[in-house]
Write a protein that holds these residues in place. Structure first.
Motif, PDB file in Angstrom:
ATOM      1  N   GLY A 177      10.922  -2.674   5.155  1.00  0.00           N
ATOM      2  CA  GLY A 177      11.065  -1.360   5.786  1.00  0.00           C
ATOM      3  C   GLY A 177      11.349  -0.259   4.777  1.00  0.00           C
ATOM      4  N   TYR A 178      12.239  -0.532   3.828  1.00  0.00           N
ATOM      5  CA  TYR A 178      12.534   0.459   2.789  1.00  0.00           C
ATOM      6  C   TYR A 178      11.285   0.780   1.974  1.00  0.00           C
ATOM      7  N   THR A 179      10.474  -0.254   1.723  1.00  0.00           N
ATOM      8  CA  THR A 179       9.243  -0.041   0.965  1.00  0.00           C
ATOM      9  C   THR A 179       8.277   0.851   1.733  1.00  0.00           C
ATOM     10  N   TYR A 180       8.187   0.627   3.057  1.00  0.00           N
ATOM     11  CA  TYR A 180       7.312   1.473   3.878  1.00  0.00           C
ATOM     12  C   TYR A 180       7.764   2.930   3.844  1.00  0.00           C
ATOM     13  N   ILE A 181       9.083   3.134   3.899  1.00  0.00           N
ATOM     14  CA  ILE A 181       9.611   4.507   3.848  1.00  0.00           C
ATOM     15  C   ILE A 181       9.257   5.160   2.519  1.00  0.00           C
ATOM     16  N   THR A 182       9.421   4.421   1.434  1.00  0.00           N
ATOM     17  CA  THR A 182       9.093   4.953   0.108  1.00  0.00           C
ATOM     18  C   THR A 182       7.618   5.298   0.005  1.00  0.00           C
ATOM     19  N   ILE A 183       6.776   4.379   0.489  1.00  0.00           N
ATOM     20  CA  ILE A 183       5.335   4.639   0.466  1.00  0.00           C
ATOM     21  C   ILE A 183       5.002   5.868   1.308  1.00  0.00           C
ATOM     22  N   GLY A 184       5.712   6.013   2.446  1.00  0.00           N
ATOM     23  CA  GLY A 184       5.465   7.167   3.299  1.00  0.00           C
ATOM     24  C   GLY A 184       5.762   8.483   2.614  1.00  0.00           C
ATOM     25  N   LEU A 185       6.824   8.512   1.803  1.00  0.00           N
ATOM     26  CA  LEU A 185       7.185   9.732   1.091  1.00  0.00           C
ATOM     27  C   LEU A 185       6.144  10.100   0.040  1.00  0.00           C
ATOM     28  N   PHE A 186       5.439   9.092  -0.459  1.00  0.00           N
ATOM     29  CA  PHE A 186       4.406   9.323  -1.475  1.00  0.00           C
ATOM     30  C   PHE A 186       3.034   8.944  -0.928  1.00  0.00           C
ATOM     31  N   CYS A 187       2.856   9.215   0.380  1.00  0.00           N
ATOM     32  CA  CYS A 187       1.644   8.750   1.049  1.00  0.00           C
ATOM     33  C   CYS A 187       0.373   9.325   0.431  1.00  0.00           C
ATOM     34  N   SER A 188       0.409  10.576   0.018  1.00  0.00           N
ATOM     35  CA  SER A 188      -0.795  11.190  -0.543  1.00  0.00           C
ATOM     36  C   SER A 188      -1.214  10.491  -1.827  1.00  0.00           C
ATOM     37  N   ALA A 189      -0.241  10.186  -2.684  1.00  0.00           N
ATOM     38  CA  ALA A 189      -0.561   9.490  -3.935  1.00  0.00           C
ATOM     39  C   ALA A 189      -1.081   8.085  -3.649  1.00  0.00           C
ATOM     40  N   VAL A 190      -0.493   7.442  -2.640  1.00  0.00           N
ATOM     41  CA  VAL A 190      -0.945   6.092  -2.282  1.00  0.00           C
ATOM     42  C   VAL A 190      -2.387   6.127  -1.790  1.00  0.00           C
ATOM     43  N   VAL A 191      -2.713   7.118  -0.963  1.00  0.00           N
ATOM     44  CA  VAL A 191      -4.082   7.263  -0.457  1.00  0.00           C
ATOM     45  C   VAL A 191      -5.060   7.468  -1.614  1.00  0.00           C
ATOM     46  N   VAL A 192      -4.650   8.268  -2.602  1.00  0.00           N
ATOM     47  CA  VAL A 192      -5.503   8.515  -3.763  1.00  0.00           C
ATOM     48  C   VAL A 192      -5.764   7.212  -4.517  1.00  0.00           C
ATOM     49  N   ILE A 193      -4.704   6.436  -4.717  1.00  0.00           N
ATOM     50  CA  ILE A 193      -4.847   5.173  -5.453  1.00  0.00           C
ATOM     51  C   ILE A 193      -5.759   4.206  -4.699  1.00  0.00           C
ATOM     52  N   ILE A 194      -5.528   4.088  -3.386  1.00  0.00           N
ATOM     53  CA  ILE A 194      -6.341   3.160  -2.590  1.00  0.00           C
ATOM     54  C   ILE A 194      -7.796   3.607  -2.545  1.00  0.00           C
ATOM     55  N   SER A 195      -8.018   4.925  -2.471  1.00  0.00           N
ATOM     56  CA  SER A 195      -9.388   5.445  -2.410  1.00  0.00           C
ATOM     57  C   SER A 195     -10.146   5.164  -3.704  1.00  0.00           C
ATOM     58  N   ALA A 196      -9.435   5.214  -4.828  1.00  0.00           N
ATOM     59  CA  ALA A 196     -10.097   5.046  -6.118  1.00  0.00           C
ATOM     60  C   ALA A 196     -10.095   3.607  -6.617  1.00  0.00           C
ATOM     61  N   ALA A 197      -9.342   2.737  -5.956  1.00  0.00           N
ATOM     62  CA  ALA A 197      -9.225   1.351  -6.398  1.00  0.00           C
ATOM     63  C   ALA A 197     -10.241   0.472  -5.682  1.00  0.00           C
ATOM     64  N   PRO A 198     -10.691  -0.588  -6.328  1.00  0.00           N
ATOM     65  CA  PRO A 198     -11.596  -1.545  -5.662  1.00  0.00           C
ATOM     66  C   PRO A 198     -10.874  -2.232  -4.500  1.00  0.00           C
ATOM     67  N   SER A 199     -11.436  -2.158  -3.312  1.00  0.00           N
ATOM     68  CA  SER A 199     -10.783  -2.745  -2.143  1.00  0.00           C
ATOM     69  C   SER A 199     -10.656  -4.256  -2.252  1.00  0.00           C
ATOM     70  N   GLU A 200     -11.554  -4.881  -3.034  1.00  0.00           N
ATOM     71  CA  GLU A 200     -11.513  -6.331  -3.173  1.00  0.00           C
ATOM     72  C   GLU A 200     -10.203  -6.828  -3.782  1.00  0.00           C
ATOM     73  N   VAL A 201      -9.579  -6.004  -4.611  1.00  0.00           N
ATOM     74  CA  VAL A 201      -8.336  -6.411  -5.259  1.00  0.00           C
ATOM     75  C   VAL A 201      -7.229  -6.574  -4.221  1.00  0.00           C
ATOM     76  N   PHE A 202      -7.164  -5.646  -3.265  1.00  0.00           N
ATOM     77  CA  PHE A 202      -6.136  -5.722  -2.229  1.00  0.00           C
ATOM     78  C   PHE A 202      -6.343  -6.949  -1.347  1.00  0.00           C
ATOM     79  N   GLY A 203      -7.603  -7.248  -1.032  1.00  0.00           N
ATOM     80  CA  GLY A 203      -7.902  -8.429  -0.229  1.00  0.00           C
ATOM     81  C   GLY A 203      -7.507  -9.711  -0.936  1.00  0.00           C
ATOM     82  N   THR A 204      -7.734  -9.753  -2.241  1.00  0.00           N
ATOM     83  CA  THR A 204      -7.364 -10.937  -3.021  1.00  0.00           C
ATOM     84  C   THR A 204      -5.863 -11.133  -3.030  1.00  0.00           C
TER      85      THR A 204
END
Length: 284
Positions: A177-204
């Motif tokens: 839960g704490y991790t989700y809150i932290t990610i939420g505060l930096f949601c825009s940066a997280v979206v940028v990283i996920i958009s630019a990262a290969p999705s296959e890595v997350f699936g692995t």
């Protein structure tokens, strides 16, 4: 009221698609999945508790080496608040709210409950539903999604891979839960990283993290050698693994329904045979 073997077979089928992802990615994109899997295997040998964190670090390195800057051009990494007036619309209730409710119950709450049962936790089901429903009604006007027994989060927190004592694994859920809150505060940066990262890595990475939970659920589903346990478990697993959606209802519900129907047929046949044998013995 759902037998343990059916609940665990549903969980195993639900997780199968995640757990096969690393091998599928390894076959198609070996330079993305290969380093993550190798690091995971080495850590599994040297320090099992740190296998997933090590794989996560390896994933970050792979993402950094394959970062697509063109995919995030013009996207701001600084989050901001924006007020949106809440409204109630009949079409939205029918087309969004009710389907979302069914999806939440079928793909999150039910598998989440199965996961907790698989790890021998006694969940106060009614109180959990009342609490999550009440909190969901509070955050709904603020644009929040449903609060539920998140299946994947539960699988990661409740498993023995966390290295925490059985009765203290609630702390893993708190850290989640704490991790989700932290990610939420930096949601825009997280979206940028996920958009630019290969999705296959997350699936692995997700597939590797859930292997232990998958193994435990498979063992639990087929531990009872009786026909009325193993055959329903097999049917449940197959339907859940298919990922089928019929009438807007996901595979989790259909798999449990199929398992219960097969179990009922087997038990009814067995009872009929016993009654016939008993009647025959009385006549003799």
């Amino acid at each position: 009221r759902i037998p343990s073997e059916i609940a665990q077979a549903m969980l195993a089928g639900f997780l199968l698609a995640y757990c096969t992802e690393p091998m599928l990615v390894l076959a198609s994109e070996p330079w993305l999945a290969g380093p993550v899997i190798v690091v995971w295997l080495l850590a599994l040998w040297l320090a099992p508790r740190w296998a997933i964190p090590a794989a996560f670090v390896a994933s970050c390195v792979v993402i950094a080496l394959n970062f697509n800057t063109e995919a995030v051009e013009g996207i701001s990494i600084l989050p901001h608040l924006e007020f949106v007036m809440p409204s109630i619309d009949g079409a939205a209730i029918v087309n969004i709210a009710l389907p979302l409710y069914l999806v939440t119950m079928a793909s999150q709450n039910l598998p989440g409950l199965a996961i907790l049962k698989a790890y021998h936790y006694k969940l106060p089901w009614k109180r959990s539903m009342v609490t999550t429903g009440f909190m969901s009604s509070i955050i709904a006007p603020l644009g929040g999604l449903t609060i539920n027994l998140a299946a994947i989060s539960a699988a990661l927190s409740a498993g023995s891979e966390s290295g925490v004592e059985h009765l203290k694994r609630w702390r893993s859920a708190m850290w989640s839960g704490y991790t989700y809150i932290t990610i939420g505060l930096f949601c825009s940066a997280v979206v940028v990283i996920i958009s630019a990262a290969p999705s296959e890595v997350f699936g692995t990475l997700a597939g590797l993290a859930l292997v232990g939970t998958f193994a435990g659920s498979v063992a639990g589903a087929w531990k009872n050698p009786a026909e009325h346990s193993r055959m329903p478990a097999a049917v449940t697993f197959i339907i859940a693994a298919s990922g089928v959606t019929i009438f807007g209802i996901g595979a989790a519900i259909w798999s449990i329904a199929g398992g219960l129907i097969v179990r009922g047929i087997i038990l009814a046949r067995k009872q009929a045979q016993e009654d016939k044998a008993e009647t025959h013995a009385e006549h003799q």
